[in-house]
Design an enzyme around this catalytic site. Structure first.
Site, mmCIF file in Angstrom:
data_model
loop_
_atom_site.group_PDB
_atom_site.id
_atom_site.type_symbol
_atom_site.label_atom_id
_atom_site.label_comp_id
_atom_site.label_asym_id
_atom_site.label_seq_id
_atom_site.Cartn_x
_atom_site.Cartn_y
_atom_site.Cartn_z
ATOM 1 C CG ASP A 131 -2.034 -1.058 1.093
ATOM 2 O OD1 ASP A 131 -2.284 -1.517 -0.034
ATOM 3 O OD2 ASP A 131 -2.613 -1.438 2.125
ATOM 4 C CD GLN A 136 -1.070 0.098 -4.743
ATOM 5 O OE1 GLN A 136 -1.840 0.119 -5.712
ATOM 6 N NE2 GLN A 136 -1.053 -0.889 -3.866
ATOM 7 N NE ARG A 158 8.057 -6.784 -14.954
ATOM 8 C CZ ARG A 158 8.839 -7.821 -15.205
ATOM 9 N NH1 ARG A 158 9.226 -8.610 -14.221
ATOM 10 N NH2 ARG A 158 9.240 -8.087 -16.427
ATOM 11 C CG HIS A 227 15.210 -4.992 -13.303
ATOM 12 N ND1 HIS A 227 15.648 -5.913 -14.223
ATOM 13 C CD2 HIS A 227 14.663 -5.726 -12.294
ATOM 14 C CE1 HIS A 227 15.379 -7.123 -13.804
ATOM 15 N NE2 HIS A 227 14.792 -7.043 -12.633
ATOM 16 C CE LYS A 305 15.242 -18.723 -14.503
ATOM 17 N NZ LYS A 305 15.992 -17.990 -13.451
ATOM 18 C CE1 TYR A 367 7.733 -13.779 -21.782
ATOM 19 C CE2 TYR A 367 9.771 -14.939 -21.260
ATOM 20 C CZ TYR A 367 8.444 -14.656 -20.981
ATOM 21 O OH TYR A 367 7.823 -15.249 -19.907
ATOM 22 C CD GLN A 368 14.220 -11.795 -27.106
ATOM 23 O OE1 GLN A 368 14.264 -10.953 -28.002
ATOM 24 N NE2 GLN A 368 14.570 -11.526 -25.858
#
Length: 624
Positions: A131, A136, A158, A227, A305, A367-368
């Site tokens: 929260d 968020q 995400r 990231h 995964k 993805y590719q």
């Protein structure tokens, strides 16, 4: 995602991690006289009230005499209980289990209805983190970036993935705790592992991997940034800006150790530790297995995964061949080379190959995907063009670009997929070129597909060569003249690395297994012991080429240059090579088409004579 308080705590937990021991149950605490739901805030009388509700009245006076409050409960051991006067081993074990269950299912836990994992309980501390504005923010970052423009179902974000990882992290660590009490997994370990799972993706930028994989390398050349770096900084920012230090402590966490431990699990220290040197500070070497739950640097088998396989397959409409529930049932910790690692049963080796095959399938089909990469290249191009003209307010009112916002978490919190609409709907003249590119994405006016090939098996295109590939392709002029001039800036050459997660290595070779007949020993299982149909190689490169210009003559010329380039570099023959350039492909002997049903490894010397005569005729016509 729906939230509901306490709905599922009424049901009996029949599937306990250790197989369902009758005494390991979630305590039904009811309401204590003080009304305090956080066990760590209980006073002595609250603890005694809890013992009465659980049927342990005979130990009330012992706890009262020792003045044991809720803050002391997490640190009680069987030896402590024996010193208190709890005489029998069975009573000590059952009492410890009952107290441990307090941390695993608090009375004020919330229930989330997740499409992948069903109804899952989230600890109140995790809910406090969820929260916050920093967490968020993940609602507005697509899990699969530009894949949503190709697969209409891939609209998940995400946010839900992170909650799923936190859930699975808790399931695995609790399974190990219940199955092997000697591991001495305490409530702090469980909470830290869940928090690491929850926060591991806090650092993702717009369109997830597009941001750190394509945009940052284009705008911050030479910067080694991923990231995970931002996840660590964003986690610190989340804790400090929301003043959660006291909240963490109120649930029994020790800031000096546990915050370090959480960040180590998110980012790791690179390669897994070797030899006798223990590189981590959050937990001792005796608990090394905890570092393999969220982000496993040793084998690549982790709950991150497990969740994205199941979640992405669900939304993409692709079958998931890996069953993580079986791994949960068979996971055990063993000591291997003086480190404790997570192992599984020998009969699960085939399922692990299925797991890595699923990963490869998702990369190839989603993805590719060639159109996904075209769209993500266009979005990246637009963001690079817009970068100098979009400013984001950060700490102290300082202004940042998209590419520099990674240095200020207040600014980075405001950077999400909404940047797409901001550019698309802007009236600024400086953003016109970027706006046109995104408008073309929306209207499906995409860069043109030229083709895909692969280097030879023993050849690797290195990173430093990537920027030169478009020039090489333009220089590979076909023998037939073309009417147009092809420029390197008209082309995008994308090199995709495909593997099982450990470059050229087989990750299953890193896994240790235990057997039914000898459960106290671990063994390695080679690929030959599993099947002869498994991959011989575990890495390859794909080369995808696109043309930015839609002019038919330019596209046709680019395709012929592409075929000639593949011939010159001894790359694999493009699938449509005979259609694109039928005058060129016969010139390369091992590309000659054969109608034979023999093995693909048939050599050029085996080409039938009539076809060879046809090839010679084509050569004569070309070089007259």
């Amino acid at each position: 995602m729906d939230q509901d308080q306490g709905a599922s705590r009424k049901r009996r937990r029949s599937g306990t991690p250790d197989g369902g021991a009758a005494d390991r149950r979630t305590p039904d605490r009811g309401v204590l006289p003080s009304g305090r739901s956080n066990c760590l805030e209980w006073d002595v009388e609250d603890v005694c009230g809890f013992l009465r509700m659980q049927g342990w009245e005979k130990f009330e006076e012992l706890f009262r005499e020792e003045k044991l409050s809720g803050a002391t409960l997490p640190y009680l051991t069987k030896d402590d209980l024996e010193n208190l006067g709890v005489s029998t081993l069975g009573e000590r074990i059952n009492l410890i289990n009952c107290i441990s269950a307090l941390w695993q299912s608090p009375i004020d836990a919330k229930v989330f209805n997740d499409p992948i994992h069903g109804h899952i309980e989230m600890h109140p501390l995790l809910v406090r983190i969820i929260d916050t504005p920093q967490f968020q923010r993940l609602r507005f970052i697509k899990q699969l970036g530009g894949t949503y423009f190709v697969y209409p179902g891939a609209s998940h974000n995400r946010f839900e993935h992170s909650i799923g990882v936190a859930h699975l992290a808790g399931e695995l660590v609790k399974a190990l705790s219940g199955r092997q009490p000697e591991l001495r997994i305490n409530h702090r370990d469980i909470l830290c592992v869940q928090i690491a799972g929850l926060c591991h993706d806090l650092g993702h930028g717009p369109f997830s991997h597009l941001f750190d994989g394509k945009f940052i390398p284009r705008t911050r050349s030479g910067l080694q940034w991923k990231h995970e770096n931002a996840s660590i900084e964003m986690f610190d920012h989340l804790i400090s800006s929301n003043k959660l230090d006291g909240v963490l402590q109120s649930y029994g966490l020790e800031l000096s150790e546990d915050l370090v431990f959480i960040k180590e699990m998110i980012h790791g220290v690179g390669a897994h530790c070797k030899g006798s040197v223990w590189p981590y500070k959050g937990r001792p070497k005796e608990k090394s297995f905890l570092y393999e739950i969220v982000a496993n640097k040793r084998t690549g088998i982790d709950v991150d995964k497990w969740d994205y396989f199941a979640r992405d397959c669900h939304h993409l409409g692709i079958r998931n061949n890996f069953d993580f529930q079986r791994f949960l049932k068979f996971a055990r910790v063993y000591e291997v080379k003086k480190k404790k690692v997570i192992c599984t049963r020998d009969k699960e080796v085939g399922d692990l190959y299925n797991m890595f095959h699923t990963r490869n399938t998702l990369h190839r089909r989603a993805y590719q995907h060639r159109v996904v990469n075209i769209i993500e290249s266009m979005i990246t191009e637009a963001m690079v063009l817009a970068d100098p003209h979009i400013l984001i307010s950060g700490s102290g009112g300082k202004q940042y670009r998209m590419s520099t916002a990674i240095g200020d978490m207040e600014a980075y919190t405001k950077l999400t997929d909404s940047i797409f609409e901001q550019i698309l709907n802007s009236a600024d003249a400086e953003l016109q070129e970027a706006r046109e590119i995104l408008s073309n994405v929306v209207c499906r006016k995409l860069y043109k597909w030229i083709g895909q090939t692969q280097p030879a098996a023993d050849t690797v295109i290195k990173q430093e060569e990537f920027d030169k590939l478009a020039d090489q392709l333009v220089a590979a002029a076909p023998t037939t003249s073309v009417e147009v001039t092809l420029r390197a800036e008209d082309l995008i050459v994308n090199v995709v690395q495909m593997d099982y997660g450990m470059k050229g290595k087989n990750p299953v070779n890193k896994v240790r297994f235990y057997c039914k007949n000898s459960p106290n020993k671990t063994v390695k299982i080679s690929k030959k012991q599993v099947s002869q149909l498994l991959p011989e190689r575990f890495t390859e490169q794909l080369i995808q080429v696109y043309c930015k210009r839609a002019d038919k003559g330019i596209v046709q010329a680019a395709r012929k240059h592409f075929i000639k380039w593949c011939m010159d570099r001894n790359f694999a023959k493009p699938r449509d090579g005979d259609i694109i350039a039928p005058e060129l492909t016969p010139l390369k002997a091992d590309w000659n088409k054969s109608d034979s049903d023999s093995d693909d490894s048939q050599s050029a010397n085996d080409v039938h004579l009539p076809q060879q005569m046809k090839i010679n005729e084509v050569k004569t016509q070309l070089f007259k």
